[in-house]
Motif scaffolding. Structure first.
Motif, PDB file in Angstrom:
ATOM      1  N   ILE A  84     -86.971  11.955 -22.958  1.00  0.00           N
ATOM      2  CA  ILE A  84     -86.585  12.992 -23.918  1.00  0.00           C
ATOM      3  C   ILE A  84     -87.497  14.193 -23.725  1.00  0.00           C
ATOM      4  O   ILE A  84     -88.718  14.070 -23.713  1.00  0.00           O
ATOM      5  CB  ILE A  84     -86.686  12.467 -25.358  1.00  0.00           C
ATOM      6  N   GLY A  85     -86.910  15.365 -23.612  1.00  0.00           N
ATOM      7  CA  GLY A  85     -87.689  16.578 -23.401  1.00  0.00           C
ATOM      8  C   GLY A  85     -87.361  17.201 -22.056  1.00  0.00           C
ATOM      9  O   GLY A  85     -86.398  16.820 -21.377  1.00  0.00           O
ATOM     10  N   SER A  86     -88.178  18.147 -21.648  1.00  0.00           N
ATOM     11  CA  SER A  86     -87.917  18.904 -20.421  1.00  0.00           C
ATOM     12  C   SER A  86     -88.829  18.520 -19.273  1.00  0.00           C
ATOM     13  O   SER A  86     -88.906  19.226 -18.272  1.00  0.00           O
ATOM     14  CB  SER A  86     -88.084  20.407 -20.708  1.00  0.00           C
ATOM     15  N   SER A  87     -89.529  17.398 -19.379  1.00  0.00           N
ATOM     16  CA  SER A  87     -90.449  16.987 -18.323  1.00  0.00           C
ATOM     17  C   SER A  87     -89.688  16.639 -17.047  1.00  0.00           C
ATOM     18  O   SER A  87     -88.590  16.083 -17.081  1.00  0.00           O
ATOM     19  CB  SER A  87     -91.270  15.771 -18.779  1.00  0.00           C
ATOM     20  N   ASN A  88     -90.315  16.954 -15.906  1.00  0.00           N
ATOM     21  CA  ASN A  88     -89.740  16.616 -14.615  1.00  0.00           C
ATOM     22  C   ASN A  88     -90.285  15.304 -14.066  1.00  0.00           C
ATOM     23  O   ASN A  88     -89.916  14.899 -12.961  1.00  0.00           O
ATOM     24  CB  ASN A  88     -90.023  17.738 -13.599  1.00  0.00           C
ATOM     25  N   SER A  89     -91.164  14.653 -14.818  1.00  0.00           N
ATOM     26  CA  SER A  89     -91.802  13.426 -14.332  1.00  0.00           C
ATOM     27  C   SER A  89     -91.222  12.195 -15.022  1.00  0.00           C
ATOM     28  O   SER A  89     -91.947  11.315 -15.468  1.00  0.00           O
ATOM     29  CB  SER A  89     -93.317  13.492 -14.560  1.00  0.00           C
ATOM     30  N   VAL A  90     -89.891  12.125 -15.123  1.00  0.00           N
ATOM     31  CA  VAL A  90     -89.230  10.970 -15.717  1.00  0.00           C
ATOM     32  C   VAL A  90     -89.441   9.753 -14.820  1.00  0.00           C
ATOM     33  O   VAL A  90     -89.272   9.836 -13.600  1.00  0.00           O
ATOM     34  CB  VAL A  90     -87.718  11.236 -15.908  1.00  0.00           C
ATOM     35  N   LYS A  91     -89.821   8.633 -15.433  1.00  0.00           N
ATOM     36  CA  LYS A  91     -90.138   7.438 -14.650  1.00  0.00           C
ATOM     37  C   LYS A  91     -89.615   6.199 -15.350  1.00  0.00           C
ATOM     38  O   LYS A  91     -89.871   5.999 -16.538  1.00  0.00           O
ATOM     39  CB  LYS A  91     -91.646   7.330 -14.451  1.00  0.00           C
ATOM     40  N   VAL A  92     -88.893   5.357 -14.610  1.00  0.00           N
ATOM     41  CA  VAL A  92     -88.435   4.076 -15.135  1.00  0.00           C
ATOM     42  C   VAL A  92     -89.558   3.058 -14.941  1.00  0.00           C
ATOM     43  O   VAL A  92     -90.021   2.841 -13.819  1.00  0.00           O
ATOM     44  CB  VAL A  92     -87.153   3.599 -14.429  1.00  0.00           C
ATOM     45  N   LEU A  93     -90.004   2.444 -16.036  1.00  0.00           N
ATOM     46  CA  LEU A  93     -91.116   1.505 -15.977  1.00  0.00           C
ATOM     47  C   LEU A  93     -90.615   0.101 -15.655  1.00  0.00           C
ATOM     48  O   LEU A  93     -89.425  -0.174 -15.706  1.00  0.00           O
ATOM     49  CB  LEU A  93     -91.872   1.518 -17.310  1.00  0.00           C
ATOM     50  N   ASN A  94     -91.547  -0.774 -15.336  1.00  0.00           N
ATOM     51  CA  ASN A  94     -91.177  -2.137 -14.962  1.00  0.00           C
ATOM     52  C   ASN A  94     -90.493  -2.854 -16.122  1.00  0.00           C
ATOM     53  O   ASN A  94     -90.948  -2.765 -17.262  1.00  0.00           O
ATOM     54  CB  ASN A  94     -92.415  -2.932 -14.543  1.00  0.00           C
ATOM     55  N   PRO A  95     -89.416  -3.581 -15.856  1.00  0.00           N
ATOM     56  CA  PRO A  95     -88.773  -4.375 -16.921  1.00  0.00           C
ATOM     57  C   PRO A  95     -89.724  -5.443 -17.447  1.00  0.00           C
ATOM     58  O   PRO A  95     -90.600  -5.928 -16.733  1.00  0.00           O
ATOM     59  CB  PRO A  95     -87.570  -5.011 -16.207  1.00  0.00           C
ATOM     60  N   GLU A  96     -89.557  -5.793 -18.723  1.00  0.00           N
ATOM     61  CA  GLU A  96     -90.379  -6.828 -19.353  1.00  0.00           C
ATOM     62  C   GLU A  96     -89.465  -7.898 -19.943  1.00  0.00           C
ATOM     63  O   GLU A  96     -88.304  -7.640 -20.280  1.00  0.00           O
ATOM     64  CB  GLU A  96     -91.252  -6.220 -20.455  1.00  0.00           C
ATOM     65  N   PHE A  97     -90.004  -9.093 -20.112  1.00  0.00           N
ATOM     66  CA  PHE A  97     -89.239 -10.245 -20.544  1.00  0.00           C
ATOM     67  C   PHE A  97     -89.714 -10.701 -21.913  1.00  0.00           C
ATOM     68  O   PHE A  97     -90.908 -10.607 -22.235  1.00  0.00           O
ATOM     69  CB  PHE A  97     -89.412 -11.374 -19.516  1.00  0.00           C
ATOM     70  N   GLN A  98     -88.788 -11.185 -22.751  1.00  0.00           N
ATOM     71  CA  GLN A  98     -89.165 -11.767 -24.036  1.00  0.00           C
ATOM     72  C   GLN A  98     -88.314 -13.003 -24.307  1.00  0.00           C
ATOM     73  O   GLN A  98     -87.176 -13.101 -23.832  1.00  0.00           O
ATOM     74  CB  GLN A  98     -89.049 -10.766 -25.195  1.00  0.00           C
ATOM     75  N   ALA A  99     -88.894 -13.952 -25.035  1.00  0.00           N
ATOM     76  CA  ALA A  99     -88.200 -15.204 -25.369  1.00  0.00           C
ATOM     77  C   ALA A  99     -88.770 -15.742 -26.669  1.00  0.00           C
ATOM     78  O   ALA A  99     -89.942 -15.486 -27.002  1.00  0.00           O
ATOM     79  CB  ALA A  99     -88.356 -16.232 -24.254  1.00  0.00           C
ATOM     80  N   LYS A 100     -87.937 -16.476 -27.406  1.00  0.00           N
ATOM     81  CA  LYS A 100     -88.389 -17.065 -28.670  1.00  0.00           C
ATOM     82  C   LYS A 100     -87.632 -18.360 -28.930  1.00  0.00           C
ATOM     83  O   LYS A 100     -86.423 -18.439 -28.707  1.00  0.00           O
ATOM     84  CB  LYS A 100     -88.174 -16.093 -29.840  1.00  0.00           C
ATOM     85  N   TRP A 101     -88.370 -19.360 -29.439  1.00  0.00           N
ATOM     86  CA  TRP A 101     -87.787 -20.647 -29.797  1.00  0.00           C
ATOM     87  C   TRP A 101     -88.203 -20.979 -31.227  1.00  0.00           C
ATOM     88  O   TRP A 101     -89.386 -21.104 -31.509  1.00  0.00           O
ATOM     89  CB  TRP A 101     -88.254 -21.735 -28.835  1.00  0.00           C
ATOM     90  N   LYS A 102     -87.244 -21.087 -32.108  1.00  0.00           N
ATOM     91  CA  LYS A 102     -87.517 -21.450 -33.497  1.00  0.00           C
ATOM     92  C   LYS A 102     -87.624 -22.965 -33.574  1.00  0.00           C
ATOM     93  O   LYS A 102     -86.619 -23.685 -33.478  1.00  0.00           O
ATOM     94  CB  LYS A 102     -86.411 -20.944 -34.413  1.00  0.00           C
ATOM     95  N   VAL A 103     -88.842 -23.453 -33.786  1.00  0.00           N
ATOM     96  CA  VAL A 103     -89.066 -24.898 -33.720  1.00  0.00           C
ATOM     97  C   VAL A 103     -88.929 -25.578 -35.077  1.00  0.00           C
ATOM     98  O   VAL A 103     -88.777 -26.800 -35.151  1.00  0.00           O
ATOM     99  CB  VAL A 103     -90.459 -25.199 -33.125  1.00  0.00           C
ATOM    100  N   TYR A 104     -88.979 -24.795 -36.167  1.00  0.00           N
ATOM    101  CA  TYR A 104     -88.885 -25.398 -37.504  1.00  0.00           C
ATOM    102  C   TYR A 104     -88.275 -24.393 -38.462  1.00  0.00           C
ATOM    103  O   TYR A 104     -88.666 -23.220 -38.487  1.00  0.00           O
ATOM    104  CB  TYR A 104     -90.277 -25.817 -37.977  1.00  0.00           C
ATOM    105  N   ASP A 105     -87.314 -24.816 -39.256  1.00  0.00           N
ATOM    106  CA  ASP A 105     -86.594 -23.914 -40.158  1.00  0.00           C
ATOM    107  C   ASP A 105     -87.340 -23.594 -41.444  1.00  0.00           C
ATOM    108  O   ASP A 105     -86.939 -22.686 -42.170  1.00  0.00           O
ATOM    109  CB  ASP A 105     -85.239 -24.519 -40.532  1.00  0.00           C
ATOM    110  N   GLY A 106     -88.390 -24.362 -41.742  1.00  0.00           N
ATOM    111  CA  GLY A 106     -89.093 -24.155 -42.996  1.00  0.00           C
ATOM    112  C   GLY A 106     -88.516 -25.025 -44.099  1.00  0.00           C
ATOM    113  O   GLY A 106     -87.443 -25.615 -43.965  1.00  0.00           O
TER     114      GLY A 106
END
Length: 245
Positions: A84-106
């Motif tokens: 966003i903006g007028s910068s000429n240095s646009v860069k795609v960063l490395n993808p990151e991973f996320q995961a979640k396991w709900k082990v107990y409902d409470g």
């Protein structure tokens, strides 16, 4: 103020949307995160969450999470620096991973529990020496890494407490804590508060925000991150859309 102009455009656009507020049980009502802090809640199987987060310095992060199995979510995120903006240095960063396991409902007395991994990092290009966003390849906020999180409603209806521990890159020497509260003030608005990355005062982050439920599948967040950290403070706008596949 690049992000302020973007917020104004989004707000004007949303003003023309029909009023169809989310209710309990709608897809968007599952609070999988406060701002940066993960909760113990997960998407249902065959649900998908698409999140666009815009930062004050012009970075945009896209995250996609899927409910692939009962209690299990996986996702991927990618950020574009200076998009966003007028910068000429646009860069795609490395993808990151996320995961979640709900082990107990409470239960009536015990909180819900989830374990997970979050590889997302924030504040790309921030130089701590000059206290400015420059051409640095470093991040101001490191990844959360492995974590355990607990979530439970407390005291009054719709007031939920969250707490947990995390260790970036599974390094036990870098053990951090986090906590947060979210409270649905009215059906259309939830107040967000969290204290993240707790190890010492300099490293910790205090974030505040509000979540507006625009539609049964769409929510808009407006938040302030790193409150009290001088030039490191930033405003963040986030749109989240939840659907089934």
């Amino acid at each position: 103020m690049k992000v302020i102009r973007f917020v104004a455009i989004v707000a004007a656009t949303l003003g023309f949307l029909p009023t169809a507020w989310a209710a309990e049980g709608d897809p968007i009502s599952t609070e999988t995160a406060i701002i940066d802090v993960p909760t113990a809640e997960v998407l249902d199987r065959y649900q998908a969450s698409f999140t666009t987060r815009v930062y004050e310095h012009g970075t945009v992060m896209e995250s996609i999470d899927f409910g692939v199995y009962p209690r299990v979510n996986i996702g991927v995120s990618v950020a574009v620096d200076n998009w966003i903006g007028s910068s000429n240095s646009v860069k795609v960063l490395n993808p990151e991973f996320q995961a979640k396991w709900k082990v107990y409902d409470g239960s009536l007395y015990l909180p819900a529990v989830a374990i997970g991994y979050d590889g997302r990092r924030y504040g790309y290009g921030y130089d701590e020496d000059s206290r400015k966003y420059t051409r640095s390849k470093r991040y101001l906020d490191n990844r959360k890494g492995g974590y355990v999180t607990l979530t439970r409603e407390i005291f009054v209806p719709n007031l939920t407490l969250n707490a947990g521990i995390n260790f970036s890159d599974f390094d036990w020497d870098e053990l951090y804590m986090f906590t947060g509260l979210y409270y649905k003030i009215i059906p259309q608005i939830t107040f967000l508060s969290e204290w993240d990355n707790i190890r010492n005062m300099r490293d910790s982050r205090f974030n505040l925000g509000a979540r507006f439920y625009l539609h049964p599948a769409l929510a808009l967040d407006a938040s302030f991150r790193r409150i009290g950290r001088g030039d490191e403070n930033e405003r963040v706008l986030q749109l989240r859309y939840v659907t089934t596949f």
